[in-house]
Design a protein around this motif. Structure first.
Motif, short mmCIF file in Angstrom:
data_model
loop_
_atom_site.label_atom_id
_atom_site.label_comp_id
_atom_site.label_asym_id
_atom_site.label_seq_id
_atom_site.Cartn_x
_atom_site.Cartn_y
_atom_site.Cartn_z
N ARG A 55 35.49 74.44 43.47
CA ARG A 55 36.88 74.00 43.36
C ARG A 55 37.78 75.09 42.80
O ARG A 55 39.00 74.90 42.71
CB ARG A 55 36.97 72.77 42.46
N CYS A 56 37.18 76.18 42.34
CA CYS A 56 37.93 77.21 41.62
C CYS A 56 38.43 78.25 42.62
O CYS A 56 37.65 79.00 43.20
CB CYS A 56 37.01 77.85 40.59
N GLN A 57 39.73 78.29 42.80
CA GLN A 57 40.28 79.13 43.87
C GLN A 57 40.26 80.61 43.55
O GLN A 57 40.47 81.43 44.42
CB GLN A 57 41.71 78.69 44.17
N GLY A 58 40.01 80.94 42.28
CA GLY A 58 39.98 82.36 41.92
C GLY A 58 38.72 83.06 42.36
O GLY A 58 38.62 84.27 42.27
N LEU A 59 37.71 82.30 42.80
CA LEU A 59 36.45 82.92 43.20
C LEU A 59 36.46 83.18 44.70
O LEU A 59 37.08 82.45 45.47
CB LEU A 59 35.28 82.00 42.86
N ALA A 60 35.76 84.24 45.10
CA ALA A 60 35.65 84.52 46.53
C ALA A 60 34.53 83.71 47.14
O ALA A 60 34.65 83.21 48.25
CB ALA A 60 35.39 86.01 46.74
N ALA A 61 33.43 83.59 46.40
CA ALA A 61 32.29 82.88 46.95
C ALA A 61 31.43 82.35 45.81
O ALA A 61 31.52 82.83 44.68
CB ALA A 61 31.45 83.80 47.81
N VAL A 62 30.64 81.34 46.12
CA VAL A 62 29.72 80.78 45.15
C VAL A 62 28.34 80.73 45.81
O VAL A 62 28.20 80.23 46.91
CB VAL A 62 30.14 79.36 44.73
N VAL A 63 27.36 81.32 45.13
CA VAL A 63 25.99 81.28 45.63
C VAL A 63 25.19 80.41 44.69
O VAL A 63 25.28 80.57 43.48
CB VAL A 63 25.38 82.69 45.68
N ALA A 64 24.42 79.48 45.23
CA ALA A 64 23.61 78.63 44.36
C ALA A 64 22.20 78.59 44.90
O ALA A 64 21.98 78.43 46.09
CB ALA A 64 24.19 77.24 44.27
N GLU A 65 21.24 78.77 43.99
CA GLU A 65 19.84 78.63 44.37
C GLU A 65 19.41 77.23 43.97
O GLU A 65 19.28 76.92 42.80
CB GLU A 65 18.99 79.67 43.63
N LEU A 66 19.23 76.38 44.96
CA LEU A 66 18.88 75.00 44.69
C LEU A 66 17.60 74.67 45.44
O LEU A 66 17.35 75.21 46.52
CB LEU A 66 19.99 74.05 45.15
N ASP A 67 16.80 73.77 44.87
CA ASP A 67 15.59 73.39 45.58
C ASP A 67 15.85 72.20 46.50
O ASP A 67 15.42 72.16 47.64
CB ASP A 67 14.49 73.03 44.57
N THR A 68 16.55 71.23 45.96
CA THR A 68 16.80 70.03 46.75
C THR A 68 18.29 69.78 46.82
O THR A 68 19.04 70.14 45.92
CB THR A 68 16.13 68.81 46.08
N LEU A 69 18.69 69.17 47.91
CA LEU A 69 20.10 68.84 48.08
C LEU A 69 20.16 67.62 48.97
O LEU A 69 19.62 67.64 50.08
CB LEU A 69 20.82 70.03 48.72
N SER A 70 20.78 66.57 48.46
CA SER A 70 20.84 65.36 49.28
C SER A 70 22.08 65.40 50.15
O SER A 70 22.97 66.23 49.97
CB SER A 70 20.86 64.14 48.38
N LEU A 71 22.12 64.47 51.09
CA LEU A 71 23.24 64.43 52.03
C LEU A 71 24.56 64.21 51.28
O LEU A 71 25.56 64.87 51.54
CB LEU A 71 22.99 63.31 53.04
N ILE A 72 24.51 63.26 50.31
CA ILE A 72 25.75 62.93 49.60
C ILE A 72 26.23 64.12 48.78
O ILE A 72 27.41 64.45 48.78
CB ILE A 72 25.51 61.71 48.69
N GLU A 73 25.28 64.80 48.13
CA GLU A 73 25.66 65.96 47.32
C GLU A 73 26.27 67.05 48.19
O GLU A 73 27.29 67.64 47.84
CB GLU A 73 24.43 66.51 46.58
N SER A 74 25.65 67.27 49.36
CA SER A 74 26.19 68.33 50.23
C SER A 74 27.57 67.94 50.74
O SER A 74 28.42 68.80 50.95
CB SER A 74 25.24 68.60 51.39
N ARG A 75 27.80 66.66 50.94
CA ARG A 75 29.12 66.24 51.41
C ARG A 75 30.18 66.49 50.34
O ARG A 75 31.28 66.94 50.64
CB ARG A 75 29.06 64.74 51.77
N ARG A 76 29.81 66.22 49.08
CA ARG A 76 30.75 66.52 47.98
C ARG A 76 31.10 68.00 47.95
O ARG A 76 32.26 68.37 47.77
CB ARG A 76 30.10 66.14 46.64
N LEU A 77 30.08 68.83 48.14
CA LEU A 77 30.32 70.27 48.12
C LEU A 77 31.23 70.67 49.28
O LEU A 77 32.13 71.49 49.12
CB LEU A 77 29.00 71.03 48.22
N GLN A 78 30.99 70.07 50.45
CA GLN A 78 31.81 70.40 51.61
C GLN A 78 33.28 70.05 51.36
O GLN A 78 34.19 70.81 51.68
CB GLN A 78 31.26 69.67 52.83
#
Lengths: 245, 463
Positions: free
Chosen positions: A127-150
């Motif tokens: 949500r932070c517009q000052g960043l160019a990109a965000v990289v996250a190392e995650l093991d699991t990601l559910s559909l709902i969580e990925s939708r929030r990120l999108q």
């Protein structure tokens, strides 16, 4: 009267809009140096307002994914913006990023203790517009969580990269693109012994509204270089005598 | 056992301070001896000092005698109707608690100390009247060492008057620098700083509540109100919050506290509110909170944002990035945030230095002359190796049960151990690629064929 193909093209454009793709003209300035791979994306432009998912099973593949992402970051961070790298068990060696044209001190590392924290940080960071990109190392990601990120990405325009390092089973996510990067044999410069530039097999498994494909890419010091597929000869025999650098 | 303090009654019977308890018991048969606990006097003074903050903001413990308090009362007595009622109020309140108190007001701490202990005429010394008031007092009133005092007595100086007009050079030669300093401090020609027991907080806001507060919404309203009145005053002075504490006084007399911190001073109501919002879960209102106090324990200067002429994508010091870090630090903890700067060292594990600051600049360039792996193992893992010729890279190696045939290799790169930090063998690093194109960073610890065992390790993966 519009012809049938024009109508379909217009409808496809509309679908893209509803799915969160902002119409961008495929100008040279928008290119990020991925060469032919960029043509696989809708409109021929690498989607920056999107989540890219990288899956890897072996640590060698994870390292290759790190390198590939770093290469993309080098063009995303060109204008001085910072980047966040979120993980729970990080092995990335910051000093190595410099060889991918990324200034390691401009990356903010956040090493959370739990996946839950990492996910929370990722959403806040996206949500932070000052960043160019965000990289996250995650093991699991559910559909709902990925939708929030999108949703967060569509709002701010920050590019999100998710590195799933132990992707034994593929999870359903709504990532715009799913990549698999694996290392392949490097080729040293003519007549030189030792290793050449890092070379990868880039496998674009899934891309929304685009054409998945498979490419061979090399990080040639300053930028990506696409390698045309040729029949690989058995390199071992000729290299045998000039093994040591 | 030595007597450290005695009641007036016991003192009158002959039990003096510094006497042996056994001797005192012999002199005065009915004497009651209680054990003294070390540090008790200081603790009592500290408590009294904190109580005295009701009279003046700066209260210090008298470090010379450890038996008094020094208060900076400028601007305070008129609230009690003048200096005399003020002093009377302090003395009578302390007396009602059972203390024997003497107090004095003067221009300098030294003069007030002297008058309160040795003064006989009036406890309130007029402005610039301290020199005159000191004249008839004994030299003990100047807070001097026992050695200097003995020398003064030997020379017949029983009053400050008798040496007051002597040349300073003579006094310095005979009694030392300390003596002159004390005299100057009492007269006010030399400044004396008080060490306050509680540093007054510059930015503080109180919010008493009509009804005790218990719900989340009400706490949020309270925090907003506090911030709305506090932030403009910080803004007016160009200050911002770096660390802040919100204290809630509960009905049952207990305190609940939450604190926040920021990476850059901020006086933005919405941002600070977001930081407190993350902490509201930790506030246990119990029966209800009746008073909120918001204190800025560490203020900082706010850097005024410069107008940008053209909109450029901002860097690390961008406001939104700093706010993101504040929120992360508030929710997950500040220790998760790291940045890495290059260090002028070769040993791979120490070649990057860790910093938590967002503004720290690198003081050396990143080295690019030698290959470094994208992923580095925290501890090198041992591998089984077959090498054909000594000092050549391995031909085969086995890691995690998988056999790798080495096709290409670069190296060795010898990295010596930092012997001034730890002992051990040097490392010879090789960058190798196996038949499937996977690239590794291997090293041999120690020399081939040395008496000490040499070992092979894997230390990282190249992209």
């Amino acid at each position: 009267m519009e012809s049938e193909s024009e109508l379909i093209a217009k409808l496809q454009q509309d679908i893209l809009l509803w799915q969160g793709f902002k119409p961008v003209s495929a100008s040279k300035a928008e290119r990020i140096g991925l060469g032919a791979i960029e043509d696989a994306f809708p409109g021929g432009v690498f989607p920056k307002r999107a989540i890219h998912e990288f899956i890897s099973v072996f640590p060698e593949d994870a390292a290759a994914s790190d390198g590939f992402i770093a290469g993309i970051l080098s063009s995303l961070m060109q204008d001085g913006a910072a980047c966040a790298w979120i993980s729970t068990k990080r092995r990335l060696f910051p000093a190595s990023l410099r060889s991918f044209n990324v200034e390691p001190e401009r990356i903010i590392f956040m090493d959370a203790k739990s996946e839950k924290d990492a996910l929370w940080i990722m959403e806040e960071a996206l949500r932070c517009q000052g960043l160019a990109a965000v990289v996250a190392e995650l093991d699991t990601l559910s559909l709902i969580e990925s939708r929030r990120l999108q949703l967060a990405v569509e709002e701010s325009g920050v590019t999100g990269f998710i590195l799933r390092k132990s992707a034994g089973k593929t999870a359903t996510t709504i990532a715009t693109a799913r990549w698999q990067i694996s290392p392949i044999a490097s080729v040293a410069e003519q007549g030189m012994p030792g290793l050449g530039f890092p070379r990868w097999n880039v496998n674009l498994l899934k891309v929304r509204n685009g054409i998945p494909g498979n490419w061979i890419l090399e990080w040639a010091g300053e930028g990506f270089l696409e390698i045309k597929r040729v029949l690989q000869s058995d390199g071992w025999k000729e290299e045998q005598n000039r093994q040591i650098g | 056992m030595i007597i450290t303090a005695s009641s007036p009654l016991a003192a009158a019977a002959g039990a003096q301070r510094g006497m042996r308890a056994a001797d005192a018991k012999a002199i005065c048969a009915g004497l009651e001896v209680l054990d003294d606990k070390p540090g008790r006097a200081k603790k009592l003074l500290q408590g009294l000092g904190e109580w005295c903050i009701r009279y003046a903001p700066i209260v210090a413990i008298d470090e010379f005698g450890m038996d008094g308090l020094l208060m900076e009362v400028s601007g305070c007595p008129h609230l009690w109707g003048g200096e005399r009622p003020y002093l009377k109020d302090i003395v009578s309140r302390l007396k009602s608690k059972g203390y024997t108190v003497r107090a004095a007001i003067a221009d300098t701490p030294g003069a007030a100390w002297a008058i309160s202990r040795y003064g006989t005429i009036t406890p309130i010394i007029e402005v610039n009247g301290q020199a005159e008031a000191l004249l008839p007092l004994p030299p003990e009133a100047l807070r001097l060492d026992e050695i200097v005092l003995a020398r003064l007595r030997k020379l017949g100086f029983y009053q400050i008057r008798s040496f007051f007009n002597m040349p300073r050079s003579v006094l310095r030669r005979r009694f030392g620098e300390e003596f002159l300093l004390r005299l100057a401090q009492a007269l006010g020609t030399e400044a004396e700083a008080l060490l306050p027991i509680q540093v007054p907080v510059a930015f503080q806001q109180r919010l008493p509540c009509m009804e005790p507060i218990r719900t989340r919404t009400a706490i949020e309203i309270a925090i907003t109100k506090l911030l709305e009145s506090l932030c403009p005053s910080m803004q007016a002075e160009g200050k911002g919050l770096r660390k802040g504490v919100l204290t809630g006084y509960r009905l049952d007399g207990k305190l609940v506290q939450v604190s926040i911190g920021t990476n850059a001073a901020s006086h933005s109501v919405s941002h600070l509110f977001k930081l407190f919002q993350l902490k509201i879960d930790q506030i246990r209102p119990g029966l209800g909170i009746e008073l909120f106090i918001l204190e800025v324990t560490k203020p900082g200067d706010v850097e005024l944002p410069q107008e940008t002429i053209w909109t450029e994508k901002p860097g690390l010091d961008d406001n939104s990035v700093i706010r993101l870090l504040d929120r992360v630090a508030g929710k997950v903890g500040a220790e998760v945030i790291r940045r890495y700067l290059p260090a002028t060292r070769y040993w791979p594990e120490r070649s990057v230095s860790n910093t938590t600051s967002i503004t720290a600049k690198k003081d050396t360039e990143w080295r690019m002359d030698m290959p470094r792996p994208t992923e580095l193992l925290a501890t090198p893992a041992p591998i089984e190796v077959m090498a054909l010729i000594p000092d050549h890279p391995p031909r085969f190696f086995r890691y995690n049960g998988v056999q790798h045939q080495v096709v290409k290799a670069d190296g060795p790169e010898r990295i010596e151990r930092e012997w001034w930090l730890d002992e051990g063998e040097h490392r010879d690093y090789y960058q190798v690629e196996d038949d499937k194109g996977r690239r590794y960073w291997l090293f041999r610890s120690g020399h081939y064929g040395s008496e000490k065992q040499f070992k092979w390790f894997i230390h990282g993966f190249f992209a």
